[in-house]
Scaffold this motif. Structure first.
Motif, PDB file in Angstrom:
ATOM      1  N   LYS A 266       3.202   8.741   3.338  1.00  0.00           N
ATOM      2  CA  LYS A 266       3.992   9.238   4.465  1.00  0.00           C
ATOM      3  C   LYS A 266       5.362   8.551   4.457  1.00  0.00           C
ATOM      4  O   LYS A 266       5.542   7.510   3.803  1.00  0.00           O
ATOM      5  CB  LYS A 266       3.276   8.902   5.781  1.00  0.00           C
ATOM      6  N   PRO A 267       6.293   9.079   5.229  1.00  0.00           N
ATOM      7  CA  PRO A 267       7.603   8.402   5.323  1.00  0.00           C
ATOM      8  C   PRO A 267       7.477   6.932   5.726  1.00  0.00           C
ATOM      9  O   PRO A 267       8.278   6.103   5.284  1.00  0.00           O
ATOM     10  CB  PRO A 267       8.333   9.205   6.417  1.00  0.00           C
ATOM     11  N   ALA A 268       6.465   6.613   6.533  1.00  0.00           N
ATOM     12  CA  ALA A 268       6.308   5.219   6.971  1.00  0.00           C
ATOM     13  C   ALA A 268       6.042   4.305   5.778  1.00  0.00           C
ATOM     14  O   ALA A 268       6.486   3.145   5.748  1.00  0.00           O
ATOM     15  CB  ALA A 268       5.171   5.107   7.982  1.00  0.00           C
ATOM     16  N   TYR A 269       5.282   4.821   4.813  1.00  0.00           N
ATOM     17  CA  TYR A 269       5.014   4.002   3.621  1.00  0.00           C
ATOM     18  C   TYR A 269       6.328   3.661   2.925  1.00  0.00           C
ATOM     19  O   TYR A 269       6.628   2.502   2.622  1.00  0.00           O
ATOM     20  CB  TYR A 269       4.074   4.730   2.658  1.00  0.00           C
ATOM     21  N   ASP A 270       7.113   4.697   2.668  1.00  0.00           N
ATOM     22  CA  ASP A 270       8.371   4.486   1.946  1.00  0.00           C
ATOM     23  C   ASP A 270       9.325   3.592   2.739  1.00  0.00           C
ATOM     24  O   ASP A 270      10.012   2.741   2.179  1.00  0.00           O
ATOM     25  CB  ASP A 270       9.033   5.835   1.652  1.00  0.00           C
ATOM     26  N   ALA A 271       9.326   3.798   4.056  1.00  0.00           N
ATOM     27  CA  ALA A 271      10.247   3.021   4.894  1.00  0.00           C
ATOM     28  C   ALA A 271       9.855   1.546   4.905  1.00  0.00           C
ATOM     29  O   ALA A 271      10.716   0.658   4.828  1.00  0.00           O
ATOM     30  CB  ALA A 271      10.242   3.581   6.317  1.00  0.00           C
ATOM     31  N   LEU A 272       8.559   1.285   4.978  1.00  0.00           N
ATOM     32  CA  LEU A 272       8.124  -0.111   5.004  1.00  0.00           C
ATOM     33  C   LEU A 272       8.325  -0.757   3.638  1.00  0.00           C
ATOM     34  O   LEU A 272       8.757  -1.912   3.531  1.00  0.00           O
ATOM     35  CB  LEU A 272       6.651  -0.208   5.442  1.00  0.00           C
ATOM     36  N   ARG A 273       8.064   0.020   2.608  1.00  0.00           N
ATOM     37  CA  ARG A 273       8.278  -0.507   1.259  1.00  0.00           C
ATOM     38  C   ARG A 273       9.759  -0.822   1.027  1.00  0.00           C
ATOM     39  O   ARG A 273      10.100  -1.810   0.361  1.00  0.00           O
ATOM     40  CB  ARG A 273       7.773   0.491   0.211  1.00  0.00           C
ATOM     41  N   ALA A 274      10.624   0.000   1.592  1.00  0.00           N
ATOM     42  CA  ALA A 274      12.069  -0.245   1.438  1.00  0.00           C
ATOM     43  C   ALA A 274      12.481  -1.567   2.088  1.00  0.00           C
ATOM     44  O   ALA A 274      13.476  -2.178   1.694  1.00  0.00           O
ATOM     45  CB  ALA A 274      12.871   0.908   2.041  1.00  0.00           C
ATOM     46  N   LEU A 275      11.705  -2.008   3.054  1.00  0.00           N
ATOM     47  CA  LEU A 275      11.963  -3.338   3.623  1.00  0.00           C
ATOM     48  C   LEU A 275      11.319  -4.428   2.779  1.00  0.00           C
ATOM     49  O   LEU A 275      11.983  -5.326   2.266  1.00  0.00           O
ATOM     50  CB  LEU A 275      11.375  -3.441   5.037  1.00  0.00           C
TER      51      LEU A 275
ATOM     52  N   VAL B   6      -0.699   6.704   4.274  1.00  0.00           N
ATOM     53  CA  VAL B   6      -0.915   7.678   3.195  1.00  0.00           C
ATOM     54  C   VAL B   6      -1.742   8.822   3.769  1.00  0.00           C
ATOM     55  O   VAL B   6      -2.731   8.587   4.470  1.00  0.00           O
ATOM     56  CB  VAL B   6      -1.658   7.009   2.016  1.00  0.00           C
ATOM     57  N   ARG B   7      -1.312  10.043   3.471  1.00  0.00           N
ATOM     58  CA  ARG B   7      -2.003  11.220   4.013  1.00  0.00           C
ATOM     59  C   ARG B   7      -3.366  11.407   3.340  1.00  0.00           C
ATOM     60  O   ARG B   7      -3.657  10.807   2.298  1.00  0.00           O
ATOM     61  CB  ARG B   7      -1.156  12.465   3.790  1.00  0.00           C
ATOM     62  N   ARG B   8      -4.138  12.307   3.932  1.00  0.00           N
ATOM     63  CA  ARG B   8      -5.452  12.602   3.364  1.00  0.00           C
ATOM     64  C   ARG B   8      -5.357  13.150   1.944  1.00  0.00           C
ATOM     65  O   ARG B   8      -6.304  13.028   1.156  1.00  0.00           O
ATOM     66  CB  ARG B   8      -6.215  13.587   4.263  1.00  0.00           C
TER      67      ARG B   8
ATOM     68  N   PRO C  94       4.404  16.409  11.010  1.00  0.00           N
ATOM     69  CA  PRO C  94       5.739  16.040  10.499  1.00  0.00           C
ATOM     70  C   PRO C  94       6.537  15.205  11.507  1.00  0.00           C
ATOM     71  O   PRO C  94       7.116  14.178  11.146  1.00  0.00           O
ATOM     72  CB  PRO C  94       6.404  17.394  10.235  1.00  0.00           C
ATOM     73  N   GLU C  95       6.540  15.630  12.774  1.00  0.00           N
ATOM     74  CA  GLU C  95       7.287  14.854  13.778  1.00  0.00           C
ATOM     75  C   GLU C  95       6.653  13.482  13.941  1.00  0.00           C
ATOM     76  O   GLU C  95       7.346  12.473  14.069  1.00  0.00           O
ATOM     77  CB  GLU C  95       7.289  15.538  15.158  1.00  0.00           C
ATOM     78  N   GLY C  96       5.315  13.481  13.936  1.00  0.00           N
ATOM     79  CA  GLY C  96       4.604  12.214  14.077  1.00  0.00           C
ATOM     80  C   GLY C  96       4.923  11.274  12.928  1.00  0.00           C
ATOM     81  O   GLY C  96       5.062  10.059  13.116  1.00  0.00           O
ATOM     82  N   GLU C  97       5.037  11.810  11.752  1.00  0.00           N
ATOM     83  CA  GLU C  97       5.312  10.958  10.592  1.00  0.00           C
ATOM     84  C   GLU C  97       6.715  10.358  10.653  1.00  0.00           C
ATOM     85  O   GLU C  97       6.920   9.203  10.253  1.00  0.00           O
ATOM     86  CB  GLU C  97       5.107  11.758   9.302  1.00  0.00           C
ATOM     87  N   GLU C  98       7.665  11.138  11.161  1.00  0.00           N
ATOM     88  CA  GLU C  98       9.023  10.583  11.301  1.00  0.00           C
ATOM     89  C   GLU C  98       9.024   9.474  12.347  1.00  0.00           C
ATOM     90  O   GLU C  98       9.633   8.422  12.176  1.00  0.00           O
ATOM     91  CB  GLU C  98      10.025  11.685  11.702  1.00  0.00           C
ATOM     92  N   ARG C  99       8.321   9.735  13.449  1.00  0.00           N
ATOM     93  CA  ARG C  99       8.257   8.729  14.513  1.00  0.00           C
ATOM     94  C   ARG C  99       7.578   7.454  14.009  1.00  0.00           C
ATOM     95  O   ARG C  99       8.047   6.337  14.231  1.00  0.00           O
ATOM     96  CB  ARG C  99       7.494   9.306  15.705  1.00  0.00           C
TER      97      ARG C  99
END
Lengths: 426, 426
Positions: B362-371, B355-357, B310-315
């Motif tokens: 992951k949050p990174a997917y959503d964050a990048l898509r939001a850009l 994307v997780r297994r 979880p922490e890794g995904e936020e980072r």
């Protein structure tokens, strides 16, 4: 996979020649059944060392409170070092660091350096100037100039030094440490600014073009401490650019420990495949504690004292002999330069010299001398010529003399020598 | 000293355009006071990702016990990933690793790769082939050949792949990791042997010459992971050699931690000064533990499990957004390729995917898509034309459509667009 050990020959066969020498008297007729003395006077291979210690001495200067600007010994120490230096080395590197050579614009240190060069030349020592272009030890006044102005004064400086010393110094480290030059970030300087804008190849072309135009006979070297693939790539760039490089300079400051035979041979193999001869321009091995491996820029390592130790001195002697044997075993290597004879004034304060602070030689000095002027050298030897005036000489490529009575003559022994070498005594 | 921050523009002004669009009806006359829908359909910038996961899916293959030869997800997982992939990316890198593509000499995997390329092309995705020349993932049969034979088959292989895919794949990583190529010592292979003998520039010339001759329209990239001065020197060598490089590929596998804005900008500045556009060809940021910094070759790091946390995904999400903002802020960058959407089958088993297994983003997917499809994207927007049929469009360089009633037309928005863009609906 890469045939390092096929190219290298530990027997040094590629450095030796065996020839018949026919000794002729002053009248041009063979000198049969005569005792003559044959001796070697110089190696073809350049056994070099920095000559920084002798600049002040050669100029008759007294010791001063300030250390010499390029490091090295004081004049009074240098006087004691001269015999040791000349007893081992035959090629001197003199300091042309711009910041030290011309700290005030328009007032270059030409006269002092000329006196130093003449001091060495008078003693039969070959000379190299170091370096014409480099991004450190820069004159501060360069920072006030635009990039175009920096280029103009750098070009003029190359022409001036190469021209002023032509005939006395005909070998130059034309440009130093180009791999890091444009991205050097320790200190703002005009040369890095220029290299960033122009590119590395343009910097090298500038150095070689100006030096070559000024002294077409000069031997011009590219020199670097970066032994990684970066330097290989840079060399490929230079060759693609068609810049005629007379030699590739490889530094080897081993403050972090002896490379060992395998790494050394691998390095020589990697750089020899490009063609130009290899000059091992800056070699050091310590006789004290080794610098930790995690120091990236050697200049970052600052210690109060860095003593030479008995164990360190034994190790240094062993490594130095192994290293020189390895270097000479590779046919591409044409010279080595040891980076400073005395510990006094050594770079970083390291015990990198071959002479202790008290002026006595370390074991490494004696060990290297036993090779260079012993095992690899022909000391004065009395030989009797045969009925045709001939004798056999086997030795390292280099210069030799024959003496008989009061007459003498020199000859060269190398791979190109004729089967029978005629030597006419005069 | 080096004007990184002058070149980069965090406002991304260089990627946006604002233009008047005059909407014409099918009859060619302006459409005044009409509601039209404007939307973006593609970025000019390449938002890429590997497409390895979809090769088996595109070929209608079932899951097998063996993992896919190039990594990536199984066909059944890939089916679930397709919408996520297409919802964020517009440019796919397909695997042409020689050892995987032609493990048996004369039996290349052309048909399967063509199906995969067509699968992407049918979905409006741009394509790149990776790589034509590389020293790893080599077919074992190459080891039986002489250096000359290796060169011959390598040249033929370039012509074959570039020719077979011309029109479908017109962008290639022509050659990969040349800095280390001739001195690569992990594994004996025919390409390293060839590069040692011929030199780096000759290898690059071979790759570019063959590919260019086969497909003159192709965009050909040099690609490397080595971001040191070595790659800069190699690029200078290539430019001196006159080899026309269409783009410089910079890998950025950040398994050992995010570079940060400063290092990233400095890297972009260092490589942009040579001229060719920059492609960030291989980008990864982890959502789990970071690999220790002392690992030199990332392949040496082998762990049993490497979980996403979880922490890794936020980072990861934070760093990914910062990284993409930084990349786009530099005008020289024309594309990025994220190195693998899912954690499943990721290189080194690292939690490098977006994307997780379990298939969830992951949050990174959503964050990048939001850009990419949010802040930097013009979603379908209803606008009313003025009395002259005009409306203003402000958006990222790319492709757009206008729709009104049942009619539609596309237009391009970029720096070269006319002040008034006429769009005739059909």
């Amino acid at each position: 996979m890469h045939a390092s050990h096929l190219t290298a020959d530990p027997a040094l066969t590629h450095r030796r020649a065996s020839r018949v020498v026919r000794v002729l008297g002053p009248d041009g007729r063979p000198l049969p059944d005569a005792d003559v003395v044959v001796e070697q006077t110089q190696h073809a291979f350049g056994f070099g060392c920095t000559g920084f210690d002798f600049v002040a001495l050669a100029n008759g200067e007294a010791d001063t409170a300030e250390p010499p600007p390029f490091g090295g010994a004081t004049p009074s120490s240098a006087a004691q070092l001269a015999d040791l230096w000349l007893g081992l080395f035959d090629t001197a590197t003199l300091p042309f660091y711009w910041g030290g050579f011309e700290p005030v614009r328009g007032r270059p240190d030409t006269a002092r350096l000329r006196a130093a060069a003449q001091w060495f030349a008078a003693r039969g020592v070959r000379l190299k100037g170091h370096p014409l272009v480099w991004h450190t030890v820069q004159p501060s006044w360069l920072l006030d100039l635009s990039v175009d102005e920096v280029e103009a004064v750098q070009r003029a400086r190359i022409r001036r030094e190469v021209g002023d010393f032509a005939g006395l110094i005909d070998t130059w480290d034309a440009i130093n440490e180009v791999v890091i030059m444009p991205v050097f970030d320790k200190e703002d300087n005009g040369i890095t600014r220029l290299a960033w804008v122009r590119g590395r190849v343009a910097m090298i072309r500038m150095a070689f073009d100006e030096a070559r135009a000024t002294n077409p006979r000069a031997t011009l070297l590219l020199n670097d401490f970066d032994m990684s693939s970066a330097y290989e790539c840079l060399i490929e760039a230079v060759l693609e650019a068609g810049i005629p490089v007379d030699g590739l300079g490889l530094q080897s400051h081993m403050h972090q420990g002896y490379w060992g035979e395998e790494r050394t041979l691998r390095t020589l193999e990697r750089f020899s495949r490009f063609g130009p001869p290899l000059h091992l321009t800056e070699t050091t091995l310590l006789s004290g504690e080794i610098m930790p491996a995690d120091i990236d820029d050697l200049n970052d390592y600052v210690v109060d004292t860095w003593p030479s130790t008995p164990e360190g001195e034994e190790r240094q002697a062993d490594e130095l002999v192994r290293h020189y044997r390895t270097l000479l075993s590779h046919p591409a290597v044409v010279s080595t330069t040891y980076w400073g004879l005395p510990d006094e004034g050594a770079w970083l304060g390291a015990p990198a010299g071959l002479v202790r602070r008290d002026g006595t030689p370390k074991p490494a000095y004696d060990a290297l001398r036993a090779l260079v002027r012993g095992e690899w050298w022909l000391a004065p030897t009395t030989v009797r010529t045969d009925s045709g005036g001939c004798l056999s000489v086997e030795g390292f490529h280099g210069e030799y003399t024959v003496r008989a009575g009061g007459a003498a003559a020199g000859f060269t022994l190398d791979a190109a020598s004729a089967d029978v070498v005629d030597v006419r005594l005069v």
